[in-house]
Scaffold this motif. Structure first.
Motif, mmCIF file in Angstrom:
data_model
loop_
_atom_site.group_PDB
_atom_site.id
_atom_site.type_symbol
_atom_site.label_atom_id
_atom_site.label_comp_id
_atom_site.label_asym_id
_atom_site.label_seq_id
_atom_site.Cartn_x
_atom_site.Cartn_y
_atom_site.Cartn_z
ATOM 1 N N ILE A 107 0.676 -1.311 0.002
ATOM 2 C CA ILE A 107 0.015 0.111 -0.089
ATOM 3 C C ILE A 107 0.878 1.320 -0.004
ATOM 4 O O ILE A 107 0.414 2.199 -0.518
ATOM 5 C CB ILE A 107 -1.035 -0.305 1.225
ATOM 6 C CG1 ILE A 107 -2.161 1.000 0.961
ATOM 7 C CG2 ILE A 107 -0.414 0.200 2.373
ATOM 8 C CD1 ILE A 107 -3.009 0.771 -0.220
ATOM 9 N N ARG A 108 2.184 1.206 0.659
ATOM 10 C CA ARG A 108 3.057 2.429 0.542
ATOM 11 C C ARG A 108 3.100 2.841 -0.858
ATOM 12 O O ARG A 108 3.413 4.097 -1.216
ATOM 13 C CB ARG A 108 4.178 2.330 1.459
ATOM 14 C CG ARG A 108 5.021 3.495 1.678
ATOM 15 C CD ARG A 108 6.336 3.065 2.303
ATOM 16 N NE ARG A 108 7.104 4.199 2.924
ATOM 17 C CZ ARG A 108 7.682 5.207 2.268
ATOM 18 N NH1 ARG A 108 7.807 4.921 0.855
ATOM 19 N NH2 ARG A 108 8.265 6.121 2.817
ATOM 20 N N LYS A 109 3.412 1.986 -1.786
ATOM 21 C CA LYS A 109 3.778 2.353 -3.210
ATOM 22 C C LYS A 109 2.782 3.333 -3.783
ATOM 23 O O LYS A 109 2.877 4.131 -4.400
ATOM 24 C CB LYS A 109 3.683 1.056 -4.055
ATOM 25 C CG LYS A 109 5.136 0.255 -3.842
ATOM 26 C CD LYS A 109 4.991 -0.726 -5.030
ATOM 27 C CE LYS A 109 6.143 -1.969 -5.176
ATOM 28 N NZ LYS A 109 5.931 -2.849 -6.005
ATOM 29 N N VAL A 110 1.518 2.879 -3.235
ATOM 30 C CA VAL A 110 0.470 3.597 -3.712
ATOM 31 C C VAL A 110 0.128 4.894 -3.173
ATOM 32 O O VAL A 110 0.011 6.045 -3.933
ATOM 33 C CB VAL A 110 -1.156 2.918 -3.636
ATOM 34 C CG1 VAL A 110 -2.298 3.576 -3.858
ATOM 35 C CG2 VAL A 110 -1.005 1.572 -4.092
ATOM 36 N N VAL A 111 0.429 5.122 -1.948
ATOM 37 C CA VAL A 111 0.333 6.593 -1.186
ATOM 38 C C VAL A 111 1.452 7.221 -1.208
ATOM 39 O O VAL A 111 1.446 8.643 -0.659
ATOM 40 C CB VAL A 111 -0.091 6.371 0.349
ATOM 41 C CG1 VAL A 111 -1.591 5.473 0.419
ATOM 42 C CG2 VAL A 111 0.956 5.357 1.120
ATOM 43 N N THR A 112 2.485 7.055 -1.760
ATOM 44 C CA THR A 112 3.687 7.908 -2.032
ATOM 45 C C THR A 112 3.799 8.013 -3.513
ATOM 46 O O THR A 112 4.950 8.446 -3.979
ATOM 47 C CB THR A 112 4.824 7.245 -1.389
ATOM 48 O OG1 THR A 112 5.108 5.911 -1.943
ATOM 49 C CG2 THR A 112 4.838 7.074 0.183
#
Length: 328
Positions: A120-125
């Motif tokens: 999910i970090r890939k999406v939110v950064t």
């Protein structure tokens, strides 16, 4: 020394004393109040304490942060409205609630969107999140400081064993009120029952609701193992949240403080999220010790049951964008 100078000195001393009694916030040029529904024992709260310490140190006391756990400033929705009106308030909030202002944010709370924090970090950064954040700033007067505050995957807490979606038929399940949450719970087979998190324990105790879906740290922090018997590990939501404040308040900060706040929010989001990852096994062990049955199940039927939620809510194209991001 004349009478007037003595009076002035006394007044100055009084002010200095009052300032020391009230703490660093009175000396700061700017103060940000951060509200969260979570308790002080939650790993995410430790990240907020990290943010508080680092921002005050790096800004040399010019920017102070005050923390309000247990929703002391009110429900998330109310605090967001205060922020929209220009108050120096921030809230730890999910994309589902922000979808009221910018629909695209709802996709972040969609079922089975990504796997674990790194996914999910890939999406939110990504630039995709930056576009959403700009729309939120310009259209709703809300500023995203960072969106990498991961609270874990959400599971089912019930008083009967759950293996497949059909087992949820007739069960009233608490979930947040945003459409992406309620539609997912409906698709899983339960009847959604939106209510404030603070009311969940007593609602379960008095059987106003039959079940709740929640992430492990929040379930443990609110002692839900006392009022439910089974934790079924569906992992249907990957709960990613953001730190969101007033656009007007943020825009009025000096540029260096804006930079400090955003950079430290991202760093502390990572601290909070990795703390959550590290705590989950221990939390589940403690809930088991307290008498809760923890079931690992095949989640395929739940994935299949909820796959249509993205189309129902008009997120088909956006989901494709997210999938493409995650495939890189």
């Amino acid at each position: 020394m004349g009478f007037m100078s003595r009076a002035a000195l006394a007044a100055a001393c009084g002010l200095a004393f009052a300032g020391s009694m009230l703490g660093v916030a009175t000396a700061a040029d700017y103060t940000l109040n951060i509200n969260t529904a979570l308790t002080t024992s939650d790993p995410l709260y430790k990240g907020l304490e990290d943010l508080q310490k680092n921002v005050e140190a790096r800004s040399e006391g010019r920017l102070a942060i005050r923390l309000f756990p247990g929703s002391q400033l009110g429900k998330d929705e109310d605090v967001l409205e205060q922020a929209r009106a220009g108050a120096g308030n921030a809230v730890v909030v999910d994309g589902g609630r922000l979808a009221v202002y910018v629909k695209d944010f709802g996709v972040l709370s969609g079922p089975y969107l990504a796997s674990g924090y790194e996914g999910i970090r890939k999406v939110v950064t990504s630039p995709l999140l930056d576009e959403m954040a700009k729309k939120l700033h310009d259209g709703a007067q809300l500023q995203v400081l960072s969106f990498n505050w991961w609270q874990g995957e959400r599971h089912l807490l019930t008083n009967k064993p759950i293996k497949v979606p059909a087992d949820l038929q007739g069960i009233r399940m608490r979930t947040p009120g945003a459409p992406v949450w309620t539609e997912t719970v409906k698709a899983m087979g339960a009847t959604p029952a939106p209510m404030a998190w603070a009311e969940v324990y007593s609602a379960l105790q008095t059987q106003v609701i039959d079940a709740v879906e929640a992430q492990d740290p929040a379930a443990y922090g609110s002692r839900l193992y006392e009022v439910t018997k089974y934790l079924t590990k569906t992992g249907h939501f990957n709960l990613i949240t953001g730190l969101v404040t007033s656009a007007a308040w943020f825009d009025a900060l000096p540029p260096d403080l804006q930079t400090i706040l955003k950079e430290e929010a991202l760093k502390s989001g990572d601290v909070a999220s990795h703390g959550t990852e590290a705590a989950i096994a221990d939390i589940e062990a403690k809930m088991k010790e307290a008498g809760m049955t923890i079931d690992e199940i095949d989640v395929t039927p739940f994935k299949e049951a909820t796959a249509g939620v993205y189309e129902t809510l008009g997120y088909t194209d956006l989901k494709k964008e997210v999938d493409a991001l995650l495939a890189k």
